[in-house]
Design an enzyme around this catalytic site. Structure first.
Site, short mmCIF file in Angstrom:
data_model
loop_
_atom_site.label_atom_id
_atom_site.label_comp_id
_atom_site.label_asym_id
_atom_site.label_seq_id
_atom_site.Cartn_x
_atom_site.Cartn_y
_atom_site.Cartn_z
CB CYS A 3 -0.93 0.13 1.20
SG CYS A 3 -2.16 -1.20 1.31
N GLY A 15 0.30 -0.47 -4.81
CA GLY A 15 -1.02 -1.06 -4.70
C GLY A 15 -1.89 -0.65 -5.86
CG ASN A 51 2.49 0.40 3.69
OD1 ASN A 51 3.61 0.86 3.50
ND2 ASN A 51 2.21 -0.85 3.42
N GLY A 52 0.73 -1.69 5.98
CA GLY A 52 1.33 -2.61 6.94
C GLY A 52 0.39 -3.72 7.28
CB CYS A 75 10.22 -4.39 5.18
SG CYS A 75 9.99 -5.52 3.82
CE1 TYR A 135 8.87 -6.54 -7.71
CE2 TYR A 135 7.50 -6.42 -5.75
CZ TYR A 135 7.62 -6.51 -7.12
OH TYR A 135 6.50 -6.55 -7.89
CB SER A 184 11.76 -5.49 -10.06
OG SER A 184 11.20 -6.68 -10.57
CG ASP A 224 13.30 -11.48 -11.13
OD1 ASP A 224 13.25 -10.24 -11.05
OD2 ASP A 224 12.29 -12.19 -11.20
CG ASP A 225 12.92 -8.44 -7.72
OD1 ASP A 225 12.52 -8.42 -8.90
OD2 ASP A 225 12.18 -8.73 -6.77
CB CYS A 252 5.78 -11.28 4.98
SG CYS A 252 5.86 -9.59 5.64
CB CYS A 284 12.11 -6.90 9.29
SG CYS A 284 11.18 -8.46 9.34
CB CYS A 291 10.63 -13.13 4.01
SG CYS A 291 11.66 -11.76 3.47
P1 AMP Z 1 6.97 -15.56 -8.42
O1 AMP Z 1 6.42 -15.96 -9.72
O2 AMP Z 1 5.93 -15.77 -7.34
O3 AMP Z 1 8.26 -16.21 -8.05
O4 AMP Z 1 7.15 -13.99 -8.48
C1 AMP Z 1 8.37 -13.40 -8.35
C2 AMP Z 1 8.36 -12.08 -9.09
O5 AMP Z 1 7.34 -11.22 -8.57
C3 AMP Z 1 9.68 -11.39 -8.95
O6 AMP Z 1 10.13 -11.16 -10.25
C4 AMP Z 1 9.40 -10.08 -8.24
O7 AMP Z 1 9.84 -9.01 -9.03
C5 AMP Z 1 7.91 -10.03 -8.04
N1 AMP Z 1 7.53 -10.02 -6.62
C6 AMP Z 1 8.17 -10.52 -5.59
N2 AMP Z 1 7.49 -10.36 -4.45
C7 AMP Z 1 6.38 -9.72 -4.76
C8 AMP Z 1 5.25 -9.26 -4.00
N3 AMP Z 1 5.16 -9.46 -2.69
N4 AMP Z 1 4.28 -8.62 -4.67
C9 AMP Z 1 4.36 -8.42 -5.98
N5 AMP Z 1 5.37 -8.85 -6.74
C10 AMP Z 1 6.38 -9.49 -6.15
#
Ligand code: AMP
Length: 473
Positions: A2, A29, A104-105, A242, A248, A289, A351-352, A388, A440, A443
């Site tokens: 959020c 969001g 937000n939280g 966090c 990300y 990202s 990827d992040d 989380c 934190c 995760c």
């Molecule tokens: P996944 O397919 O679930 O492994 O999604 C991972 C991808 O979603 C990564 O490329 C991140 O950039 C993005 N991502 C990671 N965490 C979140 C989150 N909590 N909400 C939205 N996007 C996320």
């Protein structure tokens, strides 16, 4: 997640500025948006499902006249994606009058507070933890808002960065651990400057405001005709921002802990390259990202950085859509490979984060179909193994692909030629945590900064059977 925004000014159109501020917080969001305005007597509210641009038009904005405003973009972590769950949430204090709150939280003791209030005959309209805060405010005695809010907020436990609007003030509060970001700014105007708060500094930039500082963990900031004042309403033994905001969530052009996040993400990529090298022809980032970490990886490894996937700008972040089927089709719509650049090449894809593994698995399939000879996946966050409870929607343990599985098992599931993650110490170096751990990172290591109630833990900690390495459909 959020996004929240708040402003006090007698000289500018506060609803209009909030609208533009919310645009820059849209990434936090995309389910609903809302603005609440105080005009000295009443609090007016407009909120709806959809993106900021869909929720407001010039007619709705011009009906929101006043001197104080707060705004919100919502990504649900408690309560379904429905209109009555959109923020700001209105309330009416019996002695002090109307108000609204944007949050937000995620609170971890909201159920206990709700039960207590219900026993006293309080009725609830939604399942939101933010409504628990609103009802708690209504049922807390005090002679002014600062007193009521500090008393009410001392009872809640968990992650909150909040903006409250009353008929004449904006009051911003941040939990004593500082889990979620919140910063202060001002708009230099002739006469009294406009004071602002926002989840991220990029929202201040958008409205041309100057960044002043972060709201301190446990601090309450009050903005009204008397100017700006601050109360430290709570303290804690440690801070716990966090770390996923650095990895990300927050925009790369935002400042957190005095660091522009793009820089921190580039450092994550450098750390990864040094610890997890592999021979390859090019480094690509998974847009958007993964891009800064890919640039850092390329710089440190000396392997050229190239674009490998082109992203459609017109599709929302795939993950943010609440159901899995939407999420899966979103990935295909979003990214198109540059086939001629990829053909026959050994690729390092950065990827992040990997959460469910859905995105990585699909992208590796897309890259291989496009002719990549090898795909080595590097992730600029450690394996995510624990849920989380502090406001990031990463699901329960059984949805986390790395939970209960080895890196090799995950590699085989996603179909990469190799897979490696940044280490926790590498990540801490990249975010500049130094010796004092101010983050934190539960995760990744399960060390929650506040004890999580057993029932909540049981709901999210179920493990699942090993994944079958079937081809992605
Ligand atoms: P996944 O397919 O679930 O492994 O999604 C991972 C991808 O979603 C990564 O490329 C991140 O950039 C993005 N991502 C990671 N965490 C979140 C989150 N909590 N909400 C939205 N996007 C996320």
């Amino acid at each position: 997640m959020c996004g929240i925004f708040g402003i006090h000014s007698r000289q500018v159109d506060v609803a209009n500025l909030t609208y533009f501020g919310l645009f820059s917080l849209q990434h936090r969001g995309q389910e609903s948006a809302g603005i609440a305005v105080g005009d000295g007597q009443c609090v007016k509210l407009h909120r709806d499902m959809g993106l900021v641009a869909q929720v407001f038009n010039s007619a709705t904005l011009s009906s929101l006249r006043g001197t104080v405003a707060i705004g919100h973009t919502r990504y649900s972590t408690t309560g379904a994606s429905r209109l009555e769950n959109a923020h700001p949430v209105p309330f009416l204090h019996p002695a002090l009058g109307p108000g609204a709150i944007a949050h937000n939280g995620n609170l971890i003791n909201s159920q206990a507070i709700r039960r207590e209030l219900e026993e006293d005959g309080v009725a609830f309209d939604t399942g939101l933890d933010t409504e628990v805060m609103a009802r708690l405010i209504e049922h807390t005695h005090g002679s002014d808002w600062a007193q009521v809010l500090s008393q009410a907020f001392r009872r809640v436990v968990g992650a909150y960065s909040c903006a409250v609007v009353t008929s004449d003030s904006v009051i911003a509060l941040r939990d004593p651990y500082g889990f979620r970001p919140l910063c202060l700014g001002y708009l230099p105007l002739a006469g009294q400057p406009a004071h602002l708060v926002a989840s991220e500094s990029c929202a201040l930039d958008t409205v041309n405001a100057k960044f002043v500082r972060e709201v301190r963990p446990g601090e309450m900031v009050i903005m009204n005709d008397h100017g700006l004042s601050s109360v430290q309403f709570q303290t804690s033994g440690r801070h716990a921002m966090c770390v996923f905001e650095f990895i990300y969530f927050a925009r790369p052009d935002s400042l957190l802990k005095n660091c522009e996040l793009e820089e921190a993400r580039i450092r994550m990529g450098r750390e990864l390259a040094l610890a997890q090298p592999v021979e390859a022809d090019m480094v690509i980032g998974l847009p958007d990202s993964g891009t800064p970490a890919a640039i850092g990886y390329a710089e440190a490894s000396g392997i050229p950085y190239r674009e490998g996937l082109v992203k459609s700008r017109y599709i929302n972040r795939t993950f943010i859509q609440p159901d899995q089927s939407l999420r899966e089709s979103g990935v295909i719509l979003k990214l198109n490979p540059l086939k001629r650049s990829l053909r026959g090449k050994r690729i390092i894809a950065v990827d992040d984060s990997m959460v469910r593994g859905t995105t990585s698995r699909r992208i590796i399939e897309v890259l291989k179909k496009a002719g990549a000879k090898e795909v080595h996946l590097r992730i600029s966050s450690p394996p995510m193994r624990f849920p989380c409870f502090m406001g990031v929607d990463i699901g329960s343990t059984k949805q986390l692909v790395a939970s209960g599985r080895s890196v090799e098992e995950v590699r085989s599931f996603i179909g990469a030629d190799s897979l490696a993650y940044i280490s926790i110490p590498g990540l801490m170096r990249a975010v500049g945590a130094g010796t004092l751990d101010q983050f934190c990172r539960a995760c990744f290591d399960g060390a929650y900064p506040v004890p999580v109630p057993q029932q909540l833990e049981m709901d999210k900690m179920a493990f699942e059977a090993p994944l079958a390495a079937q081809p992605a459909s």
